[in-house]
Write a protein that holds these residues in place. Structure first.
Motif, PDB file in Angstrom:
ATOM      1  N   LEU A  93      36.737  55.203  35.459  1.00  0.00           N
ATOM      2  CA  LEU A  93      35.280  54.966  35.846  1.00  0.00           C
ATOM      3  C   LEU A  93      34.700  56.251  36.487  1.00  0.00           C
ATOM      4  N   ASP A  94      35.451  56.787  37.462  1.00  0.00           N
ATOM      5  CA  ASP A  94      35.042  57.867  38.213  1.00  0.00           C
ATOM      6  C   ASP A  94      34.409  59.341  37.002  1.00  0.00           C
ATOM      7  N   GLU A  95      35.463  59.328  36.150  1.00  0.00           N
ATOM      8  CA  GLU A  95      35.179  60.367  35.034  1.00  0.00           C
ATOM      9  C   GLU A  95      34.302  60.186  33.977  1.00  0.00           C
ATOM     10  N   HIS A  96      34.306  58.719  33.762  1.00  0.00           N
ATOM     11  CA  HIS A  96      33.314  58.437  32.564  1.00  0.00           C
ATOM     12  C   HIS A  96      32.121  57.418  32.627  1.00  0.00           C
ATOM     13  N   GLY A  97      32.275  56.599  33.777  1.00  0.00           N
ATOM     14  CA  GLY A  97      31.140  55.835  34.389  1.00  0.00           C
ATOM     15  C   GLY A  97      31.224  54.511  33.458  1.00  0.00           C
ATOM     16  N   ALA A  98      31.662  54.358  32.331  1.00  0.00           N
ATOM     17  CA  ALA A  98      31.593  53.121  31.625  1.00  0.00           C
ATOM     18  C   ALA A  98      32.793  52.576  31.265  1.00  0.00           C
ATOM     19  N   PRO A  99      33.199  51.202  31.100  1.00  0.00           N
ATOM     20  CA  PRO A  99      32.076  50.159  31.281  1.00  0.00           C
ATOM     21  C   PRO A  99      31.560  49.868  32.483  1.00  0.00           C
ATOM     22  N   GLU A 100      30.492  49.135  32.814  1.00  0.00           N
ATOM     23  CA  GLU A 100      29.929  48.872  33.942  1.00  0.00           C
ATOM     24  C   GLU A 100      30.518  47.616  34.731  1.00  0.00           C
ATOM     25  N   LEU A 101      31.538  46.902  34.080  1.00  0.00           N
ATOM     26  CA  LEU A 101      32.214  45.970  34.725  1.00  0.00           C
ATOM     27  C   LEU A 101      33.811  45.794  34.077  1.00  0.00           C
ATOM     28  N   VAL A 102      34.668  46.021  34.997  1.00  0.00           N
ATOM     29  CA  VAL A 102      35.871  45.734  34.479  1.00  0.00           C
ATOM     30  C   VAL A 102      36.598  44.714  35.194  1.00  0.00           C
ATOM     31  N   ARG A 103      37.181  43.703  34.823  1.00  0.00           N
ATOM     32  CA  ARG A 103      37.725  42.349  35.318  1.00  0.00           C
ATOM     33  C   ARG A 103      39.114  42.391  34.737  1.00  0.00           C
ATOM     34  N   PHE A 104      39.953  42.092  35.973  1.00  0.00           N
ATOM     35  CA  PHE A 104      41.418  41.963  35.892  1.00  0.00           C
ATOM     36  C   PHE A 104      41.539  40.333  35.845  1.00  0.00           C
ATOM     37  N   VAL A 105      42.041  39.651  34.819  1.00  0.00           N
ATOM     38  CA  VAL A 105      42.027  38.181  34.485  1.00  0.00           C
ATOM     39  C   VAL A 105      43.167  37.760  34.566  1.00  0.00           C
ATOM     40  N   LEU A 106      43.936  37.181  35.811  1.00  0.00           N
ATOM     41  CA  LEU A 106      45.222  36.878  35.931  1.00  0.00           C
ATOM     42  C   LEU A 106      45.823  35.586  35.565  1.00  0.00           C
ATOM     43  N   PHE A 107      47.034  35.818  35.270  1.00  0.00           N
ATOM     44  CA  PHE A 107      47.482  34.253  35.098  1.00  0.00           C
ATOM     45  C   PHE A 107      48.309  33.466  36.057  1.00  0.00           C
ATOM     46  N   SER A 108      48.343  34.083  37.179  1.00  0.00           N
ATOM     47  CA  SER A 108      48.909  33.164  38.381  1.00  0.00           C
ATOM     48  C   SER A 108      48.342  33.631  39.720  1.00  0.00           C
ATOM     49  N   ARG A 109      48.594  32.933  40.917  1.00  0.00           N
ATOM     50  CA  ARG A 109      48.092  33.220  41.876  1.00  0.00           C
ATOM     51  C   ARG A 109      48.776  34.519  42.492  1.00  0.00           C
ATOM     52  N   ALA A 110      49.936  34.712  42.375  1.00  0.00           N
ATOM     53  CA  ALA A 110      50.750  35.884  42.805  1.00  0.00           C
ATOM     54  C   ALA A 110      50.331  37.146  42.199  1.00  0.00           C
ATOM     55  N   ALA A 111      49.991  37.028  40.799  1.00  0.00           N
ATOM     56  CA  ALA A 111      49.436  38.288  40.193  1.00  0.00           C
ATOM     57  C   ALA A 111      48.082  38.576  40.691  1.00  0.00           C
ATOM     58  N   LEU A 112      47.219  37.408  40.901  1.00  0.00           N
ATOM     59  CA  LEU A 112      45.751  37.843  41.572  1.00  0.00           C
ATOM     60  C   LEU A 112      46.106  38.399  42.987  1.00  0.00           C
ATOM     61  N   ALA A 113      46.995  37.948  43.614  1.00  0.00           N
ATOM     62  CA  ALA A 113      47.327  38.610  45.161  1.00  0.00           C
ATOM     63  C   ALA A 113      47.654  40.040  44.762  1.00  0.00           C
TER      64      ALA A 113
END
Length: 178
Positions: free
Chosen positions: A145-165
């Motif tokens: 994102l620093d080098e290319h600027g796009a996409p505007e939103l990157v979301r990590f969608v995680l399957f467990s609370r441990a992975a989210l943490a």
């Protein structure tokens, strides 16, 4: 400035331009995230993947590479398929894992996606530690994102609370600390 976030949830319900599929090299569906995406997308996704196998990807998709298809019945417009490294068969090079994220972002830019959701590529059945995946993913996404600027939103969608943490901890680490 791009936004990077992490949420607990089901990647198949994300109403973003694109979602990333942690695919197997056959591109023809599998278990985990791959199976869930194929099931939710319906037969159109499998048909597009079969066409890829008949044309540009006769031998399948290589580890660390990415390719795009339509999204079938998903709320996203595109599915970007990437093959993560499998620790259980000796694919332990962090550069292979980083390539999944950088190649997926490159493909997203190629199709004009401004929002993208990633799963924790290789953190499931492929045996990578979720915290290591999170560090590599966040560092790679920040650099891209620093080098290319796009996409505007990157979301990590995680399957467990441990992975989210793990992903929240990686996101909380300053970019220059890694």
């Amino acid at each position: 400035m791009a936004i990077i976030d992490a949420v607990l949830g089901d990647i198949t319900t994300q109403s973003l331009d694109a979602i990333v599929n942690a695919a197997n090299s056959s591109l023809l569906g599998g278990g985990g995230v791959d199976g869930a995406i194929h099931a939710a997308a319906g037969p159109a996704l499998l048909e597009e993947c079969r066409r890829l196998r008949e044309t540009t990807h006769r031998s399948g998709l290589g580890v660390g590479d990415a390719v795009v298809t339509g999204a079938g019945n998903l709320p996203a417009r595109w599915v970007i398929h990437t093959v993560g490294p499998n620790r259980h068969i000796g694919q332990t090079d962090p550069a292979l894992l980083a390539s999944c994220f950088s190649r997926s972002l490159a493909v997203a830019r190629e199709v004009g996606a401004q929002s993208l959701a990633f799963p924790a590529v290789s953190a499931g059945i492929y045996g990578w530690d979720s915290a290591q995946v999170a560090r590599i993913a966040v560092e790679t996404v920040r650099t891209e994102l620093d080098e290319h600027g796009a996409p505007e939103l990157v979301r990590f969608v995680l399957f467990s609370r441990a992975a989210l943490a793990d992903f929240e901890a990686a996101l909380a680490t300053p970019a220059d600390a890694g």
